[in-house]
Design a protein around this motif. Structure first.
Motif, PDB file in Angstrom:
ATOM      1  N   VAL A  44     -35.850  19.114 -57.142  1.00  0.00           N
ATOM      2  CA  VAL A  44     -34.715  20.012 -57.357  1.00  0.00           C
ATOM      3  C   VAL A  44     -35.212  21.405 -57.762  1.00  0.00           C
ATOM      4  O   VAL A  44     -34.715  22.420 -57.262  1.00  0.00           O
ATOM      5  CB  VAL A  44     -33.749  19.426 -58.412  1.00  0.00           C
ATOM      6  N   GLU A  45     -36.204  21.467 -58.644  1.00  0.00           N
ATOM      7  CA  GLU A  45     -36.759  22.754 -59.056  1.00  0.00           C
ATOM      8  C   GLU A  45     -37.392  23.484 -57.865  1.00  0.00           C
ATOM      9  O   GLU A  45     -37.217  24.685 -57.701  1.00  0.00           O
ATOM     10  CB  GLU A  45     -37.783  22.560 -60.163  1.00  0.00           C
ATOM     11  N   ALA A  46     -38.113  22.759 -57.033  1.00  0.00           N
ATOM     12  CA  ALA A  46     -38.729  23.374 -55.858  1.00  0.00           C
ATOM     13  C   ALA A  46     -37.666  23.812 -54.851  1.00  0.00           C
ATOM     14  O   ALA A  46     -37.824  24.819 -54.164  1.00  0.00           O
ATOM     15  CB  ALA A  46     -39.703  22.395 -55.203  1.00  0.00           C
ATOM     16  N   GLY A  47     -36.565  23.072 -54.779  1.00  0.00           N
ATOM     17  CA  GLY A  47     -35.487  23.417 -53.865  1.00  0.00           C
ATOM     18  C   GLY A  47     -34.786  24.711 -54.224  1.00  0.00           C
ATOM     19  O   GLY A  47     -34.107  25.318 -53.391  1.00  0.00           O
ATOM     20  N   ARG A  48     -34.950  25.155 -55.458  1.00  0.00           N
ATOM     21  CA  ARG A  48     -34.361  26.414 -55.906  1.00  0.00           C
ATOM     22  C   ARG A  48     -34.809  27.580 -55.021  1.00  0.00           C
ATOM     23  O   ARG A  48     -34.087  28.542 -54.830  1.00  0.00           O
ATOM     24  CB  ARG A  48     -34.780  26.662 -57.349  1.00  0.00           C
ATOM     25  N   LYS A  49     -36.020  27.479 -54.461  1.00  0.00           N
ATOM     26  CA  LYS A  49     -36.566  28.543 -53.605  1.00  0.00           C
ATOM     27  C   LYS A  49     -35.902  28.585 -52.234  1.00  0.00           C
ATOM     28  O   LYS A  49     -36.086  29.533 -51.492  1.00  0.00           O
ATOM     29  CB  LYS A  49     -38.073  28.340 -53.406  1.00  0.00           C
ATOM     30  N   ARG A  50     -35.157  27.541 -51.889  1.00  0.00           N
ATOM     31  CA  ARG A  50     -34.577  27.434 -50.545  1.00  0.00           C
ATOM     32  C   ARG A  50     -33.050  27.453 -50.556  1.00  0.00           C
ATOM     33  O   ARG A  50     -32.410  26.856 -49.718  1.00  0.00           O
ATOM     34  CB  ARG A  50     -35.055  26.141 -49.882  1.00  0.00           C
ATOM     35  N   CYS A  51     -32.474  28.151 -51.511  1.00  0.00           N
ATOM     36  CA  CYS A  51     -31.019  28.185 -51.620  1.00  0.00           C
ATOM     37  C   CYS A  51     -30.383  28.789 -50.373  1.00  0.00           C
ATOM     38  O   CYS A  51     -30.959  29.668 -49.736  1.00  0.00           O
ATOM     39  CB  CYS A  51     -30.599  28.976 -52.858  1.00  0.00           C
ATOM     40  N   ASP A  52     -29.180  28.305 -50.063  1.00  0.00           N
ATOM     41  CA  ASP A  52     -28.463  28.823 -48.902  1.00  0.00           C
ATOM     42  C   ASP A  52     -27.800  30.162 -49.245  1.00  0.00           C
ATOM     43  O   ASP A  52     -27.994  30.698 -50.338  1.00  0.00           O
ATOM     44  CB  ASP A  52     -27.455  27.791 -48.363  1.00  0.00           C
ATOM     45  N   GLU A  53     -27.009  30.695 -48.323  1.00  0.00           N
ATOM     46  CA  GLU A  53     -26.406  32.014 -48.511  1.00  0.00           C
ATOM     47  C   GLU A  53     -25.438  32.061 -49.697  1.00  0.00           C
ATOM     48  O   GLU A  53     -25.184  33.122 -50.241  1.00  0.00           O
ATOM     49  CB  GLU A  53     -25.706  32.484 -47.230  1.00  0.00           C
ATOM     50  N   ARG A  54     -24.914  30.927 -50.104  1.00  0.00           N
ATOM     51  CA  ARG A  54     -24.030  30.874 -51.269  1.00  0.00           C
ATOM     52  C   ARG A  54     -24.808  30.567 -52.543  1.00  0.00           C
ATOM     53  O   ARG A  54     -24.226  30.423 -53.603  1.00  0.00           O
ATOM     54  CB  ARG A  54     -22.939  29.817 -51.060  1.00  0.00           C
ATOM     55  N   GLY A  55     -26.131  30.451 -52.427  1.00  0.00           N
ATOM     56  CA  GLY A  55     -26.969  30.208 -53.590  1.00  0.00           C
ATOM     57  C   GLY A  55     -27.114  28.759 -53.975  1.00  0.00           C
ATOM     58  O   GLY A  55     -27.624  28.443 -55.035  1.00  0.00           O
ATOM     59  N   ARG A  56     -26.664  27.834 -53.114  1.00  0.00           N
ATOM     60  CA  ARG A  56     -26.721  26.412 -53.450  1.00  0.00           C
ATOM     61  C   ARG A  56     -28.078  25.820 -53.088  1.00  0.00           C
ATOM     62  O   ARG A  56     -28.636  26.106 -52.040  1.00  0.00           O
ATOM     63  CB  ARG A  56     -25.611  25.653 -52.741  1.00  0.00           C
ATOM     64  N   ASN A  57     -28.548  24.959 -53.939  1.00  0.00           N
ATOM     65  CA  ASN A  57     -29.828  24.287 -53.784  1.00  0.00           C
ATOM     66  C   ASN A  57     -29.678  23.167 -52.744  1.00  0.00           C
ATOM     67  O   ASN A  57     -28.884  22.246 -52.935  1.00  0.00           O
ATOM     68  CB  ASN A  57     -30.245  23.719 -55.146  1.00  0.00           C
ATOM     69  N   PRO A  58     -30.447  23.210 -51.628  1.00  0.00           N
ATOM     70  CA  PRO A  58     -30.300  22.189 -50.595  1.00  0.00           C
ATOM     71  C   PRO A  58     -30.675  20.786 -51.068  1.00  0.00           C
ATOM     72  O   PRO A  58     -30.121  19.795 -50.585  1.00  0.00           O
ATOM     73  CB  PRO A  58     -31.236  22.666 -49.481  1.00  0.00           C
ATOM     74  N   CYS A  59     -31.575  20.704 -52.019  1.00  0.00           N
ATOM     75  CA  CYS A  59     -31.953  19.380 -52.539  1.00  0.00           C
ATOM     76  C   CYS A  59     -30.821  18.769 -53.347  1.00  0.00           C
ATOM     77  O   CYS A  59     -30.560  17.562 -53.236  1.00  0.00           O
ATOM     78  CB  CYS A  59     -33.218  19.489 -53.379  1.00  0.00           C
TER      79      CYS A  59
END
Length: 194
Positions: A44-59
């Motif tokens: 989840v922490e690593a997924g923070r780098k890949r947030c979508d356009e709304r800022g949501r974490n994909p993980c």
């Protein structure tokens, strides 16, 4: 360390998450559950780098689809202190993730209720876990966007949330970035953010 490729693979197909969630749903105790929760925290922490356009974490989105929230709720009553702590942290992330979705609603009353709940939650438990949950859920982008809401209570609650988060070192840089990004986006259009 989990790199971007691992996170992309894990969040795109969810194959990693199914067995992890299954282990947690068995409500086991001990080091295996702690280990699985720690892996999920790192993903989840690593997924923070890949947030979508709304800022949501994909993980977080993928874990939610696979029933992680239900699995974590069952672990919050664990007698093992480490399991309970990790389960509480993840549960907070899912709570804020759901609030983010409500904040993104087109209905003003839904937005107002979500932002009000977020403000109350932050007032009750402002700590590192709450800041991490807000950052993982991508709430800062929604808060900045809603600062210009036509509903005064929404704008006021968003400002209060940003103020509360601004007292925490971990959130200060992210707040500055979210405000700067909003200003840059707004400067490229003809409208004014503030």
């Amino acid at each position: 360390a989990l790199d971007d490729a691992h996170v992309r693979d894990a969040s795109s197909d969810g194959l990693l998450f199914c067995p992890l969630v299954s282990v947690l749903k068995a409500n086991g105790e001990g080091r295996v559950v702690v280990g699985v929760l720690e892996v999920i925290q790192r993903v989840v922490e690593a997924g923070r780098k890949r947030c979508d356009e709304r800022g949501r974490n994909p993980c977080l989105m993928c874990l939610e689809r696979h029933g992680m929230c239900d699995a974590v709720i069952g672990l919050q009553a664990s007698g093992d202190g480490d399991v309970k702590r990790l389960a509480n942290d993840l549960s907070l992330k899912f709570q804020f993730f759901r609030l983010h979705d409500s904040m993104s609603s087109s209905e003003g009353c839904t937005q107002a209720a979500a932002v009000s709940q977020l403000r109350l939650s932050l007032q009750e438990c402002m700590n590192d876990a709450a800041v991490a949950a807000v950052l993982d859920a991508g709430i800062l982008i929604a808060l900045v966007r809603l600062l210009t809401s036509d509903t005064p209570s929404v704008a006021e609650d968003c400002a209060a949330c940003i103020g509360l988060l601004g007292t925490q070192m971990k959130a200060a840089a992210a707040i500055a970035q979210a405000l700067d990004d909003a200003h840059v986006r707004d400067a490229s259009s003809d409208g004014l953010l503030f």
